[in-house]
Design a protein around this motif. Structure first.
Motif, PDB file in Angstrom:
ATOM      1  N   HIS A 129       3.330  19.998  -4.961  1.00 44.06           N
ATOM      2  CA  HIS A 129       3.931  18.692  -4.738  1.00 44.06           C
ATOM      3  C   HIS A 129       3.010  17.798  -3.919  1.00 44.06           C
ATOM      4  N   GLU A 130       3.281  16.493  -4.015  1.00 43.30           N
ATOM      5  CA  GLU A 130       2.600  15.528  -3.163  1.00 43.30           C
ATOM      6  C   GLU A 130       3.638  14.731  -2.386  1.00 43.30           C
ATOM      7  N   VAL A 131       3.224  14.220  -1.250  1.00 46.53           N
ATOM      8  CA  VAL A 131       4.087  13.380  -0.425  1.00 46.53           C
ATOM      9  C   VAL A 131       3.587  11.944  -0.529  1.00 46.53           C
ATOM     10  N   LEU A 132       4.499  11.006  -0.803  1.00 49.24           N
ATOM     11  CA  LEU A 132       4.154   9.590  -0.894  1.00 49.24           C
ATOM     12  C   LEU A 132       4.711   8.884   0.335  1.00 49.24           C
ATOM     13  N   VAL A 133       3.826   8.163   1.044  1.00 47.24           N
ATOM     14  CA  VAL A 133       4.194   7.490   2.285  1.00 47.24           C
ATOM     15  C   VAL A 133       3.954   6.000   2.113  1.00 47.24           C
ATOM     16  N   GLN A 134       4.943   5.193   2.476  1.00 40.79           N
ATOM     17  CA  GLN A 134       4.793   3.746   2.363  1.00 40.79           C
ATOM     18  C   GLN A 134       3.805   3.245   3.406  1.00 40.79           C
ATOM     19  N   GLY A 135       2.837   2.416   2.980  1.00 39.67           N
ATOM     20  CA  GLY A 135       1.870   1.832   3.898  1.00 39.67           C
ATOM     21  C   GLY A 135       0.531   2.548   3.866  1.00 39.67           C
TER      22      GLY A 135
ATOM     23  N   ALA B 105       7.434  15.248   4.576  1.00 37.35           N
ATOM     24  CA  ALA B 105       7.917  13.908   4.241  1.00 37.35           C
ATOM     25  C   ALA B 105       8.950  13.434   5.262  1.00 37.35           C
ATOM     26  N   SER B 106       9.865  14.328   5.637  1.00 36.75           N
ATOM     27  CA  SER B 106      10.885  13.972   6.626  1.00 36.75           C
ATOM     28  C   SER B 106      10.255  13.674   7.985  1.00 36.75           C
ATOM     29  N   GLU B 107       9.251  14.455   8.342  1.00 39.98           N
ATOM     30  CA  GLU B 107       8.565  14.274   9.625  1.00 39.98           C
ATOM     31  C   GLU B 107       7.797  12.957   9.660  1.00 39.98           C
ATOM     32  N   LEU B 108       7.108  12.626   8.562  1.00 40.09           N
ATOM     33  CA  LEU B 108       6.311  11.390   8.515  1.00 40.09           C
ATOM     34  C   LEU B 108       7.206  10.155   8.483  1.00 40.09           C
ATOM     35  N   GLN B 109       8.390  10.313   7.890  1.00 39.44           N
ATOM     36  CA  GLN B 109       9.330   9.182   7.856  1.00 39.44           C
ATOM     37  C   GLN B 109       9.712   8.753   9.273  1.00 39.44           C
ATOM     38  N   LYS B 110       9.920   9.721  10.141  1.00 41.05           N
ATOM     39  CA  LYS B 110      10.268   9.414  11.531  1.00 41.05           C
ATOM     40  C   LYS B 110       9.045   8.954  12.315  1.00 41.05           C
ATOM     41  N   LYS B 111       7.910   9.577  12.068  1.00 38.84           N
ATOM     42  CA  LYS B 111       6.699   9.263  12.848  1.00 38.84           C
ATOM     43  C   LYS B 111       6.194   7.850  12.574  1.00 38.84           C
ATOM     44  N   PHE B 112       6.168   7.454  11.284  1.00 38.25           N
ATOM     45  CA  PHE B 112       5.598   6.155  10.914  1.00 38.25           C
ATOM     46  C   PHE B 112       6.675   5.091  10.663  1.00 38.25           C
ATOM     47  N   ALA B 113       7.973   5.474  10.802  1.00 29.89           N
ATOM     48  CA  ALA B 113       9.081   4.534  10.592  1.00 29.89           C
ATOM     49  C   ALA B 113       8.955   3.845   9.244  1.00 29.89           C
ATOM     50  N   CYS B 114       8.784   4.642   8.211  1.00 32.67           N
ATOM     51  CA  CYS B 114       8.616   4.113   6.862  1.00 32.67           C
ATOM     52  C   CYS B 114       9.303   5.048   5.881  1.00 32.67           C
TER      53      CYS B 114
ATOM     54  N   ASP C  55      -4.190   7.810  10.349  1.00 30.35           N
ATOM     55  CA  ASP C  55      -3.169   8.414  11.212  1.00 30.35           C
ATOM     56  C   ASP C  55      -2.628   9.695  10.596  1.00 30.35           C
ATOM     57  N   LEU C  56      -2.486   9.697   9.279  1.00 29.73           N
ATOM     58  CA  LEU C  56      -1.984  10.889   8.602  1.00 29.73           C
ATOM     59  C   LEU C  56      -2.974  12.041   8.702  1.00 29.73           C
ATOM     60  N   ALA C  57      -4.267  11.748   8.521  1.00 26.94           N
ATOM     61  CA  ALA C  57      -5.288  12.792   8.647  1.00 26.94           C
ATOM     62  C   ALA C  57      -5.292  13.352  10.065  1.00 26.94           C
ATOM     63  N   LYS C  58      -5.176  12.478  11.056  1.00 28.68           N
ATOM     64  CA  LYS C  58      -5.142  12.931  12.451  1.00 28.68           C
ATOM     65  C   LYS C  58      -3.911  13.798  12.721  1.00 28.68           C
ATOM     66  N   HIS C  59      -2.777  13.429  12.125  1.00 27.24           N
ATOM     67  CA  HIS C  59      -1.546  14.204  12.317  1.00 27.24           C
ATOM     68  C   HIS C  59      -1.687  15.611  11.735  1.00 27.24           C
ATOM     69  N   LEU C  60      -2.316  15.723  10.574  1.00 26.48           N
ATOM     70  CA  LEU C  60      -2.496  17.044   9.962  1.00 26.48           C
ATOM     71  C   LEU C  60      -3.407  17.926  10.819  1.00 26.48           C
ATOM     72  N   VAL C  61      -4.387  17.298  11.460  1.00 27.84           N
ATOM     73  CA  VAL C  61      -5.298  18.063  12.322  1.00 27.84           C
ATOM     74  C   VAL C  61      -4.598  18.472  13.619  1.00 27.84           C
TER      75      VAL C  61
ATOM     76  N   LYS D 276       0.840  -1.204   0.000  1.00 28.02           N
ATOM     77  CA  LYS D 276       0.000   0.000   0.000  1.00 28.02           C
ATOM     78  C   LYS D 276       0.869   1.247   0.000  1.00 28.02           C
ATOM     79  N   MET D 277       0.356   2.285  -0.623  1.00 24.32           N
ATOM     80  CA  MET D 277       1.027   3.569  -0.669  1.00 24.32           C
ATOM     81  C   MET D 277      -0.004   4.665  -0.380  1.00 24.32           C
ATOM     82  N   THR D 278       0.327   5.596   0.513  1.00 19.69           N
ATOM     83  CA  THR D 278      -0.569   6.718   0.832  1.00 19.69           C
ATOM     84  C   THR D 278       0.000   7.993   0.233  1.00 19.69           C
ATOM     85  N   ARG D 279      -0.847   8.748  -0.473  1.00 23.16           N
ATOM     86  CA  ARG D 279      -0.425   9.984  -1.129  1.00 23.16           C
ATOM     87  C   ARG D 279      -1.215  11.152  -0.536  1.00 23.16           C
TER      88      ARG D 279
END
Length: 606
Positions: free
Chosen positions: A571-577, A548-557, A582-588, A530-533
């Motif tokens: 731009h868009e950020v692509l997150v593995q998994g 992207a750098s912040e999410l890499q540390k937060k989700f360990a991906c 969790d991403l929507a909650k983080h933005l809020v 799965k990939m989240t954009r």
């Protein structure tokens, strides 16, 4: 079905034989309704009217009062009660209960009811057949908010795993059918413009909902919902119906019952002791609190331009928001017992001018005596937190970085420039919705355009008529000569250029057009991966690389960024998994992006 306003093609009274036939049809269509229930919505000795619409829909109502029934096909096969009828007889139809008040936002936004949004009783899913009328309720609120027809039977629903559409909505609170009634109202304090929550005054399922006094006081009531039967989601609210319906299934499947206090702020899990003590107030303390809340409202939110207003509107929109946190303000525990008597006592003291409208059977606030000693002596408190999200000002909550502020603003166009210049206002600056509305009301006051025989209406002179309607009226049609005050502000804003301002700390940008949303989408890549954009970050002053750098540390991906095709600088950020929730909650939580500006789509569930 009633998403947009449609003019009535014909209106006539029913004959005695037709009234009997309508009653028989209603009895067959609503087997749960007793004879007394039918008497409540179709009184035997009153005139019943039928309004005929171009799409063959028939709406039956009590003459001079509210619409009670509507017939979708014009042949009685799809007869439904309106929300006004259900507020009189809440148990006329079996009802689905939502998982929480937050789910009602989707219904009021025009969506059909999905099974993941329904709270299933401990005894299991109730039995029902396809094509039968059902209503929708919110937990803790006895007043239905919508009616519709089931799309499948209970057996079919269980075989489908309780996924998909449960009820095709035909009519809901806030649609054009609800709005068509002259005396439209909300039944209790749980009803807001865009959400319905529990009624804080609801004590017993057996309490009646028929009294007009109770309507004003926020006791046992119901809400109205309606929607075009063939439409899943209102296009005026959702750009992509497919995205939104998927989001409804995903979001509502995990929604717990949302219980909001009356001040429209989120209730903390544990309530302070001093707030709990507020609940045990004496009659004298409640009277004093009522006085304080009224004076606070008269100083801050009740404007002369909005008068006259219904007593129930004054109570729910102006008085209740100013009570202390954690306090349930019940008019029935005061010495006055009824809202009408309380307002009339204030009118007798000279603080306000109030009069009972015999047609609407409700007390109306006509004026405020701002020279009254009590008004002058009162010192209003400054509100620490905005209790209601205004149309023209949305402030995000709890950002751990700099606080994000998002606001819709308006710039004068060539249509309305003459009005601004007439009152000496700058035509080159930006205005909030309330500031722009003040301009047009200043013009009305300056030109003395309030209709002498009806203070709620404004007579249109040539300049104001051109500002509101020039170029918008079809050729050959007559221009309006007057407009109701409640419609003036929105009509005036629609003739201005909409912009939005976004600020975070010292950084502020203003862009043309309405506010865009952040899009979060999860999809499958290479088998079961799965990939989240996430895109649309620039609208809220977020840097894609930093996120992207912040999410890499937060989700360990692993994460990466990419420029959107055909959209330079975006731009868009692509997150593995699959981290969509969790991403929507983080933005809020971290960036303060309001939930209403986040769109989610999980393609892996298709």
């Amino acid at each position: 079905m009633f998403k947009k306003h449609v003019d009535v093609k014909a209106l006539q009274r029913l004959s005695g034989a037709d009234k009997k036939k309508l009653r028989r049809t209603a009895k067959e269509r609503f087997p749960q309704a007793s004879e007394s229930d039918l008497d409540a919505i179709l009184p035997p000795k009153v005139e019943v009217t039928v309004a005929k619409y171009p799409n063959r829909v028939l709406v039956y109502g009590i003459e001079g009062e509210f619409p009670m029934l509507f017939d979708v096909d014009g042949r009685g096969h799809e007869l439904f009660p309106t929300v006004y009828a259900l507020w009189k007889v809440p148990d006329m139809l079996p009802a689905f209960t939502l998982k929480g008040g937050e789910v009602s936002r989707f219904i009021l936004g025009g969506a059909d009811l999905m099974f993941p949004g329904i709270s299933i009783p401990t005894e299991g899913l109730p039995s029902f057949q396809a094509g039968k009328p059902w209503s929708i309720k919110v937990p803790g609120n006895p007043a239905p908010i919508a009616v519709g027809a089931t799309t499948m039977s209970s057996n079919e629903a269980l075989k489908a795993g309780l996924r998909g559409k449960a009820l095709r909505i035909a009519h809901y609170y806030k649609d054009s059918l609800w709005d068509s009634a002259d005396g439209r109202y909300v039944p209790n304090e749980g009803f807001y413009d865009d959400i319905v929550v529990e009624d804080p005054n609801y004590a017993s399922p057996s309490q009646p909902i028929d009294s007009s006094e109770d309507h004003a006081e926020g006791m046992d009531d119901s809400t109205i919902e309606g929607e075009e039967a063939a439409v899943d989601v209102s296009e005026s609210h959702i750009r992509d119906p497919v995205i939104h319906i998927e989001a409804v299934e995903d979001l509502t499947s995990g929604v717990s019952e949302v219980k909001l206090p009356e001040d429209k702020t989120s209730e903390e899990p544990s309530q302070p002791t001093e707030e709990r003590e507020h609940q045990n107030l004496s009659t004298e303390e409640i009277d004093s609190l009522l006085e304080k809340c009224l004076l606070q409202a008269l100083h801050t939110s009740v404007k002369d331009k909005d008068l006259p207003i219904l007593g129930s509107t004054l109570w729910s929109n102006h008085i209740l928001p100013y009570r202390p946190p954690g306090v349930t303000l019940d008019i029935k525990k005061s010495s006055h017992k009824k809202l009408s008597k309380w307002l009339q006592s204030k009118s007798s003291s000279g603080l306000i001018s109030a009069k009972e409208d015999k047609h609407k059977r409700e007390v109306m606030l006509l004026g405020v005596n701002r020279g009254h000693p009590d008004y002058i002596a009162f010192r209003p408190e400054k509100k620490v937190q905005e209790l209601v999200e205004r149309h023209d000002n949305v402030i995000a909550e709890g950002s751990s970085t700099n606080q994000l502020e998002v606001a819709e603003i308006y710039k004068p166009s060539s249509h309305v420039n003459p009005i601004f210049m007439a009152v000496g206002a700058d035509t080159g600056k930006y205005y909030s919705a309330s500031e722009a509305s003040d301009i047009v009301f200043r013009y009305i006051e300056k030109e003395n355009l309030v209709k002498p025989t009806d203070k709620a209406k404004v007579t249109l002179d040539a300049a104001l008529c051109d500002a509101l309607y020039k170029g918008a009226i079809k050729k050959g049609s007559a221009y309006p000569t007057e407009i109701h005050k409640r419609d003036l502000g929105s009509t005036f804003l629609n003739r201005m250029q909409i912009h939005h301002r976004v600020s975070r700390g010292d950084e502020v940008i203003i862009r043309k057009g309405a506010i865009r949303t952040v899009q979060i989408m999860t999809e499958r890549r290479q088998g079961n991966k799965k990939m989240t954009r996430v895109s649309g970050l620039e609208c809220f002053l977020m840097d894609a690389d930093s996120l992207a750098s912040e999410l890499q540390k937060k989700f360990a991906c692993s994460t990466t960024t990419a420029e959107l095709p055909g959209k330079k600088g975006q731009h868009e950020v692509l997150v593995q998994g699959g981290v969509i929730d969790d991403l929507a909650k983080h933005l809020v939580d971290h960036y303060g992006v309001p939930k209403r500006f986040i769109e989610v789509l999980d393609k892996t569930k298709r």
